[in-house]
Design a protein around this motif. Structure first.
Motif, PDB file in Angstrom:
ATOM      1  N   PHE A 173       0.789  -1.232   0.000  1.00  0.00           N
ATOM      2  CA  PHE A 173       0.000   0.000   0.000  1.00  0.00           C
ATOM      3  C   PHE A 173       0.820   1.281   0.000  1.00  0.00           C
ATOM      4  N   GLY A 174       2.143   1.184   0.063  1.00  0.00           N
ATOM      5  CA  GLY A 174       2.983   2.356   0.306  1.00  0.00           C
ATOM      6  C   GLY A 174       2.750   3.543  -0.595  1.00  0.00           C
ATOM      7  N   ALA A 175       2.565   3.320  -1.888  1.00  0.00           N
ATOM      8  CA  ALA A 175       2.488   4.428  -2.842  1.00  0.00           C
ATOM      9  C   ALA A 175       1.063   4.857  -3.155  1.00  0.00           C
ATOM     10  N   VAL A 176       0.100   4.450  -2.320  1.00  0.00           N
ATOM     11  CA  VAL A 176      -1.309   4.756  -2.573  1.00  0.00           C
ATOM     12  C   VAL A 176      -1.839   5.687  -1.483  1.00  0.00           C
ATOM     13  N   GLY A 177      -2.755   6.569  -1.859  1.00  0.00           N
ATOM     14  CA  GLY A 177      -3.388   7.432  -0.878  1.00  0.00           C
ATOM     15  C   GLY A 177      -4.098   6.590   0.168  1.00  0.00           C
ATOM     16  N   VAL A 178      -3.920   6.934   1.434  1.00  0.00           N
ATOM     17  CA  VAL A 178      -4.470   6.107   2.507  1.00  0.00           C
ATOM     18  C   VAL A 178      -5.983   6.003   2.419  1.00  0.00           C
ATOM     19  N   GLY A 179      -6.630   7.044   1.889  1.00  0.00           N
ATOM     20  CA  GLY A 179      -8.080   7.016   1.776  1.00  0.00           C
ATOM     21  C   GLY A 179      -8.589   6.361   0.518  1.00  0.00           C
ATOM     22  N   ASN A 180      -7.683   5.952  -0.365  1.00  0.00           N
ATOM     23  CA  ASN A 180      -8.085   5.318  -1.617  1.00  0.00           C
ATOM     24  C   ASN A 180      -8.032   3.796  -1.544  1.00  0.00           C
ATOM     25  N   ILE A 181      -7.609   3.279  -0.424  1.00  0.00           N
ATOM     26  CA  ILE A 181      -7.523   1.831  -0.251  1.00  0.00           C
ATOM     27  C   ILE A 181      -8.905   1.307   0.120  1.00  0.00           C
ATOM     28  N   THR A 182      -9.351   0.289  -0.537  1.00  0.00           N
ATOM     29  CA  THR A 182     -10.705  -0.218  -0.381  1.00  0.00           C
ATOM     30  C   THR A 182     -10.752  -1.509   0.433  1.00  0.00           C
ATOM     31  N   ARG A 183     -11.975  -1.882   0.786  1.00  0.00           N
ATOM     32  CA  ARG A 183     -12.185  -3.144   1.496  1.00  0.00           C
ATOM     33  C   ARG A 183     -11.704  -4.324   0.645  1.00  0.00           C
ATOM     34  N   ALA A 184     -11.960  -4.240  -0.657  1.00  0.00           N
ATOM     35  CA  ALA A 184     -11.502  -5.302  -1.547  1.00  0.00           C
ATOM     36  C   ALA A 184      -9.978  -5.419  -1.543  1.00  0.00           C
ATOM     37  N   ASP A 185      -9.287  -4.273  -1.449  1.00  0.00           N
ATOM     38  CA  ASP A 185      -7.823  -4.285  -1.387  1.00  0.00           C
ATOM     39  C   ASP A 185      -7.346  -5.008  -0.129  1.00  0.00           C
TER      40      ASP A 185
END
Length: 416
Positions: free
Chosen positions: A134-146
């Motif tokens: 998850f390092g390079a992704v916006g913390v709020g853009n991570i989903t339940r599916a992720d």
């Protein structure tokens, strides 16, 4: 200065920047749109900031890339959950900072309340599992599916101690800090935590394997003379491994015949006990009293620690386990069991002897008797009355006196 460019032949965007004197170009599957350019420009800004600060980790941003030139950096225990190809599915708006930035902030704020061993454990999970995914992704853009996909990848990671994969318990322990991380991020940046309806994996109930008193005597009689006192205290005091390895002479009260548990050894360093209730005074039985007196003659003048090495430092339980404990069990023909079973053995022996459960719980460092009966009572059925034998004896003795008005209920109901 780096740049976000598009390939003429495909129309797909790539990031172009310099790192350690080399030109680095990382291809994505993002189409050349304004929204996608903005996403990559934000990512590029973060990369250049990390490079300037001297803490840029190529693998965290590009887990599948070979550009870093260091094959070790490219070996991650899990494949990235969110890559350039999946990032195109994310919302255009970046919610909060990048995960890698937020988690470092969260770590600094949280670790002041943690034991050092817990700090090391969390740091290890961040570097090994969280950042590669998850390092390079916006913390709020991570989903339940992720998150569900991340958990499924953990189930494919090789386990320790010969296990093919990570255990359900280990996976739960990796996922639990993530829950707290996203709860905090959601509160700060006003988004709904993706950690919804994600229940912990079911963990099989762990089984304790205490030794019988006969086996305890065999072990103590067979062990090397320089470890006879050590295992006598382990078997008959119920102390945890870190508690006995960190025991100091100032906490041994021969006059009152008690061991004061005030400190423990964790990861080779002195630390506070596991819980507040672990701070306790353990009553010395005869064998423990004698063993500690004998041990004082051996180490009382050379070290502040009761059990120490030749340099006067605390013993290394991993070394003892491999070089003394396991070879001993194999030599005398007993099943291989962890040294922690000595603590379980003390509890079951106390229960079998008829000691009060409240007293045993205090000796063990439990806050109450719940854990005692939950884990150990099945080893002493006659004491806990779990086999019905007490009721059977009562009936056989013919001493059951029924309350008045109840003995003849059947006869009364049979009358017209």
């Amino acid at each position: 200065m780096g740049a976000v460019r598009a390939r003429k032949e495909t129309g797909l965007l790539f990031i172009d920047f310099r790192w350690e004197g080399k030109r680095c170009r990382e291809q994505t599957n993002l189409r050349d749109t304004i929204a996608n350019r903005k996403k990559l420009e934000k990512m590029l800004q973060q990369i250049e900031s990390e490079i300037t600060l001297g803490r840029f980790d190529y693998t965290s941003f590009f887990p599948e890339s070979k550009t870093s030139g260091n094959p070790i950096l490219n070996k991650s225990p899990i494949k990235p959950v969110i890559t350039a190809s999946t990032e195109s599915q994310l919302p255009d708006a970046v919610k909060g900072p990048l995960f890698r930035s937020f988690i470092e902030e969260w770590l600094v704020e949280s670790q002041i309340t943690w034991r050092r061993s817990h700090q090391i454990n969390i740091r290890g999970m961040i570097d090994k599992y969280y950042l590669p995914s998850f390092g390079a992704v916006g913390v709020g853009n991570i989903t339940r599916a992720d998150l569900l996909k991340f958990r499924s990848t953990l189930a494919k990671v090789s386990g320790r101690n010969g296990n093919v994969t990570l255990s359900a318990n280990r996976i739960n322990k990796i996922m639990d800090p993530l829950r707290r991380i996203f709860e905090e991020a959601a509160d700060r940046y006003d988004f709904t935590t993706p950690f919804v309806r994600i229940k912990p994996l079911k963990v099989p109930r762990s089984d304790v394997q205490p030794f019988t008193l006969t086996e305890v005597r065999l072990i103590i009689d067979s062990v090397r003379p320089d470890f006879k006192n050590y295992y006598t205290v382990r078997f008959f005091s119920g102390m945890r491994t870190g508690e006995i390895d960190g025991l100091k002479w100032k906490y041994v009260d021969f006059e009152r015949r008690v061991i004061k548990v005030r400190e423990t050894i964790v990861a080779g360093e002195e630390d506070y006990t596991k819980t507040d209730s672990s701070q306790r005074d353990i009553a010395m039985c005869g064998p423990v009293f004698d063993a500690l007196q004998n041990q004082y003659l051996a180490t009382g003048a050379m070290s502040e620690y009761v059990f120490c090495n030749l340099q006067g430092l605390p013993v290394d339980h991993n070394n003892i386990t491999k070089r003394v404990w396991y070879p001993l069990l194999a030599h005398i023909g007993l099943e291989k069991r962890r040294p922690y079973q000595t603590r379980h053995t003390a509890a079951t022996l106390w229960l079998a002897a008829g000691e009060a459960p409240e007293w045993i719980a205090r000796q063990m460092g439990h806050a109450n008797t719940e854990m005692l009966f939950k884990v150990y009572s099945r080893y002493v059925p006659n004491l806990t009355r779990l086999d019905g034998s007490a009721f059977e004896r009562l009936l056989l003795q013919g001493q059951v006196s029924m309350p008045a008005g109840t003995a003849d209920v059947t006869d009364q109901e049979s009358q017209p």
